[in-house]
Design a protein around this motif. Structure first.
Motif, PDB file in Angstrom:
ATOM      1  N   VAL A   1       0.867  -1.187   0.000  1.00 58.91           N
ATOM      2  CA  VAL A   1       0.000   0.000   0.000  1.00 58.91           C
ATOM      3  C   VAL A   1       0.902   1.235   0.000  1.00 58.91           C
ATOM      4  CG1 VAL A   1      -1.711   1.299   1.324  1.00 58.91           C
ATOM      5  CG2 VAL A   1      -1.889  -1.195   1.128  1.00 58.91           C
ATOM      6  N   ARG A   2       0.728   2.096  -1.007  1.00 61.75           N
ATOM      7  CA  ARG A   2       1.586   3.264  -1.145  1.00 61.75           C
ATOM      8  C   ARG A   2       0.789   4.557  -1.275  1.00 61.75           C
ATOM      9  NH1 ARG A   2       4.117  -0.057   0.600  1.00 61.75           N
ATOM     10  NH2 ARG A   2       6.141  -0.888  -0.040  1.00 61.75           N
ATOM     11  N   ASN A   3      -0.277   4.648  -0.532  1.00 59.82           N
ATOM     12  CA  ASN A   3      -1.086   5.860  -0.437  1.00 59.82           C
ATOM     13  C   ASN A   3      -1.185   6.174   1.053  1.00 59.82           C
ATOM     14  OD1 ASN A   3      -3.927   6.937   0.269  1.00 59.82           O
ATOM     15  ND2 ASN A   3      -3.671   7.528  -1.863  1.00 59.82           N
ATOM     16  N   TYR A   4      -0.907   7.418   1.431  1.00 62.26           N
ATOM     17  CA  TYR A   4      -0.860   7.759   2.856  1.00 62.26           C
ATOM     18  C   TYR A   4      -2.210   7.593   3.559  1.00 62.26           C
ATOM     19  CZ  TYR A   4       3.948   9.296   2.506  1.00 62.26           C
ATOM     20  OH  TYR A   4       5.316   9.308   2.325  1.00 62.26           O
ATOM     21  N   GLN A   5      -3.297   7.949   2.895  1.00 62.94           N
ATOM     22  CA  GLN A   5      -4.610   7.793   3.531  1.00 62.94           C
ATOM     23  C   GLN A   5      -4.936   6.313   3.731  1.00 62.94           C
ATOM     24  OE1 GLN A   5      -7.911   9.625   1.484  1.00 62.94           O
ATOM     25  NE2 GLN A   5      -9.242   9.441   3.275  1.00 62.94           N
ATOM     26  N   ALA A   6      -4.664   5.487   2.715  1.00 62.57           N
ATOM     27  CA  ALA A   6      -4.892   4.047   2.848  1.00 62.57           C
ATOM     28  C   ALA A   6      -3.976   3.468   3.930  1.00 62.57           C
ATOM     29  CB  ALA A   6      -4.668   3.350   1.509  1.00 62.57           C
ATOM     30  N   ARG A   7      -2.730   3.933   3.974  1.00 63.61           N
ATOM     31  CA  ARG A   7      -1.807   3.491   5.024  1.00 63.61           C
ATOM     32  C   ARG A   7      -2.333   3.835   6.409  1.00 63.61           C
ATOM     33  NH1 ARG A   7       2.903   6.901   6.631  1.00 63.61           N
ATOM     34  NH2 ARG A   7       1.118   8.220   7.110  1.00 63.61           N
ATOM     35  N   ASN A   8      -2.889   5.044   6.557  1.00 68.08           N
ATOM     36  CA  ASN A   8      -3.441   5.450   7.852  1.00 68.08           C
ATOM     37  C   ASN A   8      -4.619   4.568   8.250  1.00 68.08           C
ATOM     38  OD1 ASN A   8      -1.488   7.413   7.991  1.00 68.08           O
ATOM     39  ND2 ASN A   8      -2.847   9.062   7.348  1.00 68.08           N
ATOM     40  N   PHE A   9      -5.424   4.173   7.277  1.00 66.98           N
ATOM     41  CA  PHE A   9      -6.518   3.245   7.581  1.00 66.98           C
ATOM     42  C   PHE A   9      -5.951   1.904   8.046  1.00 66.98           C
ATOM     43  CE2 PHE A   9      -9.381   5.699   4.459  1.00 66.98           C
ATOM     44  CZ  PHE A   9      -9.960   6.435   5.486  1.00 66.98           C
ATOM     45  N   MET A  10      -4.879   1.442   7.403  1.00 65.74           N
ATOM     46  CA  MET A  10      -4.263   0.179   7.828  1.00 65.74           C
ATOM     47  C   MET A  10      -3.721   0.286   9.251  1.00 65.74           C
ATOM     48  SD  MET A  10      -2.412  -1.337   4.435  1.00 65.74           S
ATOM     49  CE  MET A  10      -1.818  -2.789   5.282  1.00 65.74           C
ATOM     50  N   ARG A  11      -3.197   1.431   9.606  1.00 62.84           N
ATOM     51  CA  ARG A  11      -2.723   1.645  10.976  1.00 62.84           C
ATOM     52  C   ARG A  11      -3.885   1.638  11.969  1.00 62.84           C
ATOM     53  NH1 ARG A  11       1.713   6.556  10.323  1.00 62.84           N
ATOM     54  NH2 ARG A  11       3.439   5.236   9.613  1.00 62.84           N
ATOM     55  N   ALA A  12      -5.060   2.101  11.524  1.00 63.05           N
ATOM     56  CA  ALA A  12      -6.224   2.212  12.416  1.00 63.05           C
ATOM     57  C   ALA A  12      -6.924   0.881  12.659  1.00 63.05           C
ATOM     58  CB  ALA A  12      -7.213   3.226  11.842  1.00 63.05           C
ATOM     59  N   MET A  13      -6.650  -0.100  11.833  1.00 63.27           N
ATOM     60  CA  MET A  13      -7.294  -1.407  11.996  1.00 63.27           C
ATOM     61  C   MET A  13      -6.879  -2.039  13.322  1.00 63.27           C
ATOM     62  SD  MET A  13      -6.580  -2.951   8.248  1.00 63.27           S
ATOM     63  CE  MET A  13      -7.491  -2.394   6.827  1.00 63.27           C
ATOM     64  N   ALA A  14      -7.761  -2.867  13.848  1.00 65.40           N
ATOM     65  CA  ALA A  14      -7.462  -3.608  15.076  1.00 65.40           C
ATOM     66  C   ALA A  14      -7.455  -5.100  14.776  1.00 65.40           C
ATOM     67  CB  ALA A  14      -8.504  -3.294  16.147  1.00 65.40           C
TER      68      ALA A  14
ATOM     69  N   PRO B   1     -12.567   2.438   5.169  1.00 65.02           N
ATOM     70  CA  PRO B   1     -13.505   1.959   6.183  1.00 65.02           C
ATOM     71  C   PRO B   1     -14.867   1.669   5.567  1.00 65.02           C
ATOM     72  CG  PRO B   1     -13.191   4.329   6.377  1.00 65.02           C
ATOM     73  CD  PRO B   1     -12.264   3.854   5.293  1.00 65.02           C
ATOM     74  N   VAL B   2     -15.589   0.777   6.220  1.00 63.93           N
ATOM     75  CA  VAL B   2     -16.940   0.389   5.812  1.00 63.93           C
ATOM     76  C   VAL B   2     -17.819   0.517   7.045  1.00 63.93           C
ATOM     77  CG1 VAL B   2     -18.365  -1.506   4.933  1.00 63.93           C
ATOM     78  CG2 VAL B   2     -16.015  -1.241   4.114  1.00 63.93           C
ATOM     79  N   THR B   3     -18.934   1.238   6.928  1.00 61.97           N
ATOM     80  CA  THR B   3     -19.838   1.367   8.070  1.00 61.97           C
ATOM     81  C   THR B   3     -20.608   0.062   8.282  1.00 61.97           C
ATOM     82  OG1 THR B   3     -21.740   2.134   6.790  1.00 61.97           O
ATOM     83  CG2 THR B   3     -20.178   3.832   7.569  1.00 61.97           C
ATOM     84  N   ASP B   4     -21.203  -0.048   9.437  1.00 57.23           N
ATOM     85  CA  ASP B   4     -22.018  -1.222   9.749  1.00 57.23           C
ATOM     86  C   ASP B   4     -23.141  -1.390   8.716  1.00 57.23           C
ATOM     87  OD1 ASP B   4     -22.340  -3.346  11.742  1.00 57.23           O
ATOM     88  OD2 ASP B   4     -24.263  -2.390  12.178  1.00 57.23           O
ATOM     89  N   ALA B   5     -23.816  -0.287   8.379  1.00 54.64           N
ATOM     90  CA  ALA B   5     -24.917  -0.353   7.407  1.00 54.64           C
ATOM     91  C   ALA B   5     -24.407  -0.766   6.022  1.00 54.64           C
ATOM     92  CB  ALA B   5     -25.632   1.001   7.332  1.00 54.64           C
ATOM     93  N   GLN B   6     -23.267  -0.232   5.606  1.00 52.89           N
ATOM     94  CA  GLN B   6     -22.683  -0.597   4.313  1.00 52.89           C
ATOM     95  C   GLN B   6     -22.285  -2.071   4.307  1.00 52.89           C
ATOM     96  OE1 GLN B   6     -19.547   2.310   4.406  1.00 52.89           O
ATOM     97  NE2 GLN B   6     -20.772   3.877   3.362  1.00 52.89           N
ATOM     98  N   TRP B   7     -21.678  -2.527   5.376  1.00 49.31           N
ATOM     99  CA  TRP B   7     -21.260  -3.944   5.499  1.00 49.31           C
ATOM    100  C   TRP B   7     -22.460  -4.856   5.298  1.00 49.31           C
ATOM    101  CZ3 TRP B   7     -16.712  -6.559   6.125  1.00 49.31           C
ATOM    102  CH2 TRP B   7     -16.782  -7.873   6.596  1.00 49.31           C
ATOM    103  N   HIS B   8     -23.544  -4.581   6.025  1.00 51.90           N
ATOM    104  CA  HIS B   8     -24.729  -5.441   5.948  1.00 51.90           C
ATOM    105  C   HIS B   8     -25.415  -5.353   4.587  1.00 51.90           C
ATOM    106  CE1 HIS B   8     -24.327  -6.944   9.967  1.00 51.90           C
ATOM    107  NE2 HIS B   8     -24.143  -5.716  10.395  1.00 51.90           N
ATOM    108  N   ALA B   9     -25.402  -4.178   3.961  1.00 48.29           N
ATOM    109  CA  ALA B   9     -25.993  -4.034   2.634  1.00 48.29           C
ATOM    110  C   ALA B   9     -25.220  -4.871   1.612  1.00 48.29           C
ATOM    111  CB  ALA B   9     -26.015  -2.572   2.212  1.00 48.29           C
ATOM    112  N   ILE B  10     -23.901  -4.886   1.721  1.00 45.46           N
ATOM    113  CA  ILE B  10     -23.088  -5.658   0.794  1.00 45.46           C
ATOM    114  C   ILE B  10     -23.269  -7.153   1.044  1.00 45.46           C
ATOM    115  CG2 ILE B  10     -20.701  -6.212   0.135  1.00 45.46           C
ATOM    116  CD1 ILE B  10     -20.099  -3.176   0.680  1.00 45.46           C
TER     117      ILE B  10
END
Length: 149
Positions: free
Chosen positions: A29-42, A136-145
């Motif tokens: 992953v070589r995009n800073y915003q995507a990298r920050n999301f990867m850092r935020a994952m648990a 990120p994916v919201t709870d509502a988006q997750w369930h819709a998919i």
């Protein structure tokens, strides 16, 4: 629990590869915003595995985040297509995560179908020009998919 969407080109790494391996490193992953999301994952977070840059892009299955972020070794490897000339062993801004396989969907849920869902109208994936490989994916988006599988 937060949810995520992570994109990969299936010719490089697909949901079927993850299914076969059971656990693998998600890197490159070589995009800073995507990298920050990867850092935020648990550890334990779930993600939608999205096949991109292919004849039928779409959601192909589900994976799980297995650990905390760690320095992406591909950034330091000059032979890697993800080599970063500015990264050093002491200062590597890029991260990787270990992920594991949860489920392969019977059919890829195509992006065209996702764009038809009202629940995904504000989802960055369905917006024109969205190029982030991790989001990120919201709870509502997750369930819709998941209702589309």
């Amino acid at each position: 629990m937060p949810y995520w969407l992570m994109k990969s080109e299936p010719d490089e790494f697909s949901i079927h590869d993850l299914q076969r391996l059971r656990t693998a490193r998600w890197d490159g992953v070589r995009n800073y915003q995507a990298r920050n999301f990867m850092r935020a994952m648990a550890e334990g977070d779930l993600f939608l595995f999205y096949h991109s840059s292919c004849p039928e892009p779409g959601v192909a299955g589900i994976g799980r985040i297995e650990n905390g972020p760690f320095p992406d070794p591909t950034a330091l490897d000059p032979k890697s297509p993800y080599h970063s000339s500015k990264a050093t062993a002491d200062n590597n801004p890029w991260v990787a995560r270990d992920v594991s396989f949860i489920e392969t969907f019977p059919h890829v849920i195509p992006l065209t179908r996702l764009r038809e869902l009202d629940a995904l109208a504000d989802f960055s994936l369905t917006q024109k020009g969205s190029r982030l490989s991790v989001m990120p994916v919201t709870d509502a988006q997750w369930h819709a998919i998941l209702a589309c599988r």
